[in-house]
Design an enzyme around this catalytic site. Structure first.
Site, PDB file in Angstrom:
ATOM      1  N   LYS A 112       0.827  -1.220   0.000  1.00 54.61           N
ATOM      2  CA  LYS A 112       0.000   0.000   0.000  1.00 54.61           C
ATOM      3  C   LYS A 112       0.850   1.254   0.000  1.00 54.61           C
ATOM      4  O   LYS A 112       0.494   2.240  -0.635  1.00 54.61           O
ATOM      5  CB  LYS A 112      -0.928   0.015   1.221  1.00 54.61           C
ATOM      6  CG  LYS A 112      -2.095  -0.938   1.102  1.00 54.61           C
ATOM      7  CD  LYS A 112      -3.218  -0.533   2.048  1.00 54.61           C
ATOM      8  CE  LYS A 112      -4.424  -1.434   1.898  1.00 54.61           C
ATOM      9  NZ  LYS A 112      -5.413  -1.218   2.949  1.00 54.61           N
ATOM     10  N   LYS A 192      -4.879 -11.939  -6.555  1.00 52.59           N
ATOM     11  CA  LYS A 192      -5.952 -12.188  -5.595  1.00 52.59           C
ATOM     12  C   LYS A 192      -7.183 -11.354  -5.949  1.00 52.59           C
ATOM     13  O   LYS A 192      -7.037 -10.206  -6.359  1.00 52.59           O
ATOM     14  CB  LYS A 192      -5.418 -11.767  -4.211  1.00 52.59           C
ATOM     15  CG  LYS A 192      -6.257 -12.165  -3.057  1.00 52.59           C
ATOM     16  CD  LYS A 192      -5.744 -11.522  -1.780  1.00 52.59           C
ATOM     17  CE  LYS A 192      -6.134 -10.060  -1.682  1.00 52.59           C
ATOM     18  NZ  LYS A 192      -6.038  -9.456  -0.361  1.00 52.59           N
ATOM     19  N   LYS A 195     -11.003  -5.790  -4.003  1.00 54.21           N
ATOM     20  CA  LYS A 195     -11.752  -4.583  -4.356  1.00 54.21           C
ATOM     21  C   LYS A 195     -10.854  -3.577  -5.051  1.00 54.21           C
ATOM     22  O   LYS A 195     -11.252  -2.931  -6.006  1.00 54.21           O
ATOM     23  CB  LYS A 195     -12.311  -3.941  -3.075  1.00 54.21           C
ATOM     24  CG  LYS A 195     -13.441  -4.752  -2.447  1.00 54.21           C
ATOM     25  CD  LYS A 195     -13.825  -4.240  -1.054  1.00 54.21           C
ATOM     26  CE  LYS A 195     -13.587  -5.283   0.002  1.00 54.21           C
ATOM     27  NZ  LYS A 195     -14.259  -5.073   1.277  1.00 54.21           N
TER      28      LYS A 195
HETATM   29  P1  AMP Z   1     -11.261  -7.109   3.329  1.00 51.54           P
HETATM   30  O1  AMP Z   1     -12.244  -6.952   2.207  1.00 51.54           O
HETATM   31  O2  AMP Z   1      -9.837  -6.848   2.897  1.00 51.54           O
HETATM   32  O3  AMP Z   1     -11.664  -6.372   4.559  1.00 51.54           O
HETATM   33  O4  AMP Z   1     -11.279  -8.655   3.704  1.00 51.54           O
HETATM   34  C1  AMP Z   1     -12.302  -9.262   4.462  1.00 51.54           C
HETATM   35  C2  AMP Z   1     -12.026 -10.735   4.610  1.00 51.54           C
HETATM   36  O5  AMP Z   1     -12.072 -11.391   3.335  1.00 51.54           O
HETATM   37  C3  AMP Z   1     -10.637 -11.050   5.195  1.00 51.54           C
HETATM   38  O6  AMP Z   1     -10.766 -12.155   6.072  1.00 51.54           O
HETATM   39  C4  AMP Z   1      -9.817 -11.419   3.989  1.00 51.54           C
HETATM   40  O7  AMP Z   1      -8.760 -12.305   4.312  1.00 51.54           O
HETATM   41  C5  AMP Z   1     -10.860 -12.127   3.132  1.00 51.54           C
HETATM   42  N1  AMP Z   1     -10.511 -12.035   1.705  1.00 51.54           N
HETATM   43  C6  AMP Z   1     -10.383 -10.894   0.974  1.00 51.54           C
HETATM   44  N2  AMP Z   1     -10.055 -11.180  -0.303  1.00 51.54           N
HETATM   45  C7  AMP Z   1      -9.975 -12.542  -0.390  1.00 51.54           C
HETATM   46  C8  AMP Z   1      -9.675 -13.466  -1.443  1.00 51.54           C
HETATM   47  N3  AMP Z   1      -9.409 -13.042  -2.674  1.00 51.54           N
HETATM   48  N4  AMP Z   1      -9.674 -14.789  -1.152  1.00 51.54           N
HETATM   49  C9  AMP Z   1      -9.966 -15.222   0.103  1.00 51.54           C
HETATM   50  N5  AMP Z   1     -10.257 -14.423   1.129  1.00 51.54           N
HETATM   51  C10 AMP Z   1     -10.262 -13.091   0.908  1.00 51.54           C
END
Ligand code: AMP
Ligand code: TRP
Length: 337
Positions: A112, A192, A195
């Site tokens: 980031k 990965k 968003k």
């Molecule tokens: P975030 O949207 O970054 O707040 O992530 C929320 C949750 O979703 C966290 O537990 C992340 O580890 C999981 N997560 C986000 N992107 C992925 C992905 N591409 N594959 C698996 N888990 C994900």
């Protein structure tokens, strides 16, 4: 009994990576682990430039989407981080124990910060606030995707350091709980699903919108012509079949791919069917919540009440052990004589 805590940023729509990596597991765990807490971590979502009106609407959408997946306020606490000021209070305590080098080593910080000319200190401190989120509830199990493992290592280090200085075994050392779908790749098949990369499928998208994204999505690069045999083990679409379709369908997909019985578009149509089966009830619940927004507000208010009681008790104990509790007047010297 273990306590479950997890968080998600309201930084955009809930996507199938979030769902398969974490949120689907939250829905399962709320029944087996009474008292689980799930938090919309809005203070984590303000480390970059953002529009307050957009943040407000994303917080709403995230709360609604989580309830639509089956998060049940009768079984767990769903709440917003900014409703509980103890998160930021404990985060400050933890900054005093965290070596700068440990924060600079975090992969997410390196990624980031490379995008900023002037790096906000909040990006560096982000995992300290995350440790505070978890330890404020003295949680020991944290259902997350693979990308959060490093942050949880830091949370364990922090728990250990605070305990060593102030009270043995006060904070548990929280461990990640991973799913078989701990890292869902984006539709480009390269990175990965995320968003910030714009390679997601939203949980509440229509069948047509999902198909418009699936159709051109990356498959095995060696399958150039329809008649070329494919390799399911390297194909991102195959890994999504494993997440959305039952084992017999998945087995048939592998056979059809290897033998070039199906082309990639045929295979994607079968994936779409599996996705629609799982996502339709979620979309339906979201429509019902749109019609009855008070249910969203009530869920968040209930969740905040439960969370606040635990958070206040932890901070009372933390302050007392750190010499920051209410002062009492010292006993006058004359009374000691
Ligand atoms: P975030 O949207 O970054 O707040 O992530 C929320 C949750 O979703 C966290 O537990 C992340 O580890 C999981 N997560 C986000 N992107 C992925 C992905 N591409 N594959 C698996 N888990 C994900
Ligand atoms: N950093 C997490 C993410 O980006 C979100 C998060 C913040 C979190 N606090 C947490 C996850 C506490 C688990 C526990 O996905």
């Amino acid at each position: 009994m273990s306590r479950i805590f997890s968080g998600i940023q309201p930084s955009g729509e809930l996507h199938i990576g979030n769902y398969l990596g974490a949120v689907k597991n939250w829905v399962a765990l709320q029944s087996t682990h009474p008292g689980a807490l799930f938090c919309i971590v809005d203070y984590h979502a303000i480390t970059g430039n953002y529009d307050p009106a957009v943040l407000r609407s994303r917080r709403w959408e995230m709360a609604k989407s989580l309830l639509a997946t089956g998060i049940d306020p009768a079984l767990c606490a769903l709440f917003q981080q900014s409703d509980i000021p103890e998160h930021t209070e404990l985060a400050w305590v933890f900054t005093t124990l965290t070596p700068l080098g440990d924060l600079e080593r975090q992969t997410q910080f390196k990624e980031k910060s490379s995008k900023h000319e002037s790096i906000p200190a909040g990006i560096l401190m982000y995992p300290v606030l995350q440790s505070a989120d978890i330890l404020l509830y003295r949680a020991d199990l944290v259902p997350v995707g693979e990308d959060q493992i490093q942050h949880l290592e830091l949370a364990r280090d922090t728990a250990r350091k605070w305990n060593a200085r102030f009270e043995h075994a006060f904070f548990p050392e929280p461990k990640p709980l991973l799913t078989p779908t701990r890292r869902i790749m984006g539709l480009d098949g390269q990175s990965k699903m995320s968003k910030s990369l714009g390679n997601t499928i939203g949980l509440l998208e229509s069948d047509d919108d999902i198909w418009a994204k699936l159709r051109p999505a990356m498959t095995d690069p060696q399958r150039v012509r329809r008649t070329d045999p494919g390799r399911p083990e390297v194909c991102n679409i195959y890994s999504l079949h494993q997440a959305f379709n039952p084992p017999d369908v998945v087995e048939n997909v592998a056979v059809q791919c290897r033998s070039a019985g199906w082309g990639c578009v045929d295979c994607k149509k079968v994936l779409l069917e599996g996705m629609v089966r799982e996502l339709t009830p979620i979309r339906h619940r979201a429509v019902l919540l749109d019609a009855d927004p008070q249910r969203v507000l009530d869920a968040l208010a209930d969740g905040a009440r439960t969370a606040r009681a635990i958070a206040q008790e932890t901070m009372r104990d933390v302050r007392a052990r750190m010499g920051l509790d209410a002062l009492v007047a010292p006993t006058p010297k004359s009374a000691l004589a």
